[in-house]
Scaffold this active site. Structure first.
Site, mmCIF file in Angstrom:
data_model
loop_
_atom_site.group_PDB
_atom_site.id
_atom_site.type_symbol
_atom_site.label_atom_id
_atom_site.label_comp_id
_atom_site.label_asym_id
_atom_site.label_seq_id
_atom_site.Cartn_x
_atom_site.Cartn_y
_atom_site.Cartn_z
ATOM 1 N N CYS A 9 0.756 -1.275 -0.091
ATOM 2 C CA CYS A 9 -0.001 -0.002 0.076
ATOM 3 C C CYS A 9 0.953 1.243 -0.034
ATOM 4 C CB CYS A 9 -0.912 -0.001 1.327
ATOM 5 S SG CYS A 9 -2.321 1.157 1.079
ATOM 6 N N ASP A 130 -6.399 -3.775 11.341
ATOM 7 C CA ASP A 130 -5.266 -2.900 11.364
ATOM 8 C C ASP A 130 -4.827 -2.305 12.907
ATOM 9 O OD1 ASP A 130 -4.319 -0.374 8.998
ATOM 10 O OD2 ASP A 130 -2.967 -1.365 10.633
#
Ligand SMILES: O=C(O)c1ccccc1NCC(=O)[C@H](O)[C@H](O)COP(=O)(O)O
Length: 205
Positions: A9, A130
């Site tokens: 990412c 996360d």
């Protein structure tokens, strides 16, 4: 064993995008959330995806932005999937899917535990678990996942690196992994060697 989904990412340069593709990642993430050191514009993301193999999933990352803005940026960037990190509603996710986008609901492990135990999560959401602050390079305490049910496809994120990813995959058995800080030379600057090392380590399990 099902192939581990690997997403890199916060891509913002052509060399990093090429490294992601050549090293065999499954997805590439572009951050459109204001304030991120990895922020790209929609036309930059579109340019970075040119020439990528079609099998690589392109993911636009957003946090608490109006859904009409998310849709407009995602369309202009040409991403296939939208990853939302904020307090977006189920209706927001439904709207994105109705408009033809894939979706990833990114949620902190604390919020996941709270909502899972309260029965407030939908079975059809693709989940990315996360740490509290996305993109911060911080891991979370895996003990917080105890007692919760996770879909097989869940994606582990938060503080992953080429050095810790294999052990965390063996231990937590996620369906996928996602990384940003751990493959950077400095905040927001991707390191192609670390990208390659991360993907190799993730695939070594
Ligand atoms: O990466 C960012 O700067 C970011 C900013 C705002 C919302 C989400 C963001 N990143 C989302 C990701 O998918 C990251 O890869 C994920 O949080 C893991 O980050 P890291 O701990 O740095 O590997």
């Amino acid at each position: 064993m099902t192939r581990l989904f690997v997403k890199i990412c916060g891509i913002s340069t052509p060399d990093a995008a090429l490294a992601v593709a050549e090293a065999g990642a499954d997805a590439i993430g572009f951050v459109f959330a204001p304030g991120s050191p990895r922020l790209v514009l929609d036309d930059q993301a579109l340019s970075l995806t040119q020439g990528l193999p079609s099998e690589i999933e392109t993911v636009g990352v957003f946090r608490n932005q109006p859904i009409d803005e998310v849709l407009a940026i995602a369309r202009r960037a040409g991403v296939a999937t939208v990853q939302l990190h904020g307090d977006e509603s189920d209706a927001d996710f439904d709207r994105l899917r109705a408009e033809g986008f894939g979706t990833i609901r990114a949620i902190s492990v604390e919020d996941y535990r709270r909502r899972s135990l309260a029965g407030q999560l939908r079975a059809d959401d693709r989940l990315l678990i996360d740490a509290v602050e996305p993109g911060a390079g911080a891991t979370f305490d895996p003990a917080l996942l105890e007692g919760t049910a996770l879909p097989e496809s869940w994606i582990l994120a938060g503080g992953l690196t080429p050095d810790n990813v294999a052990e965390l995959v063996r231990t937590l058995q996620p369906g996928g992994v996602d990384v940003s800080s751990g493959v950077e030379a400095s905040r927001g600057v991707k390191d192609v060697t670390r990208i390659r090392d991360f993907i190799a380590a993730a695939r070594s399990v």
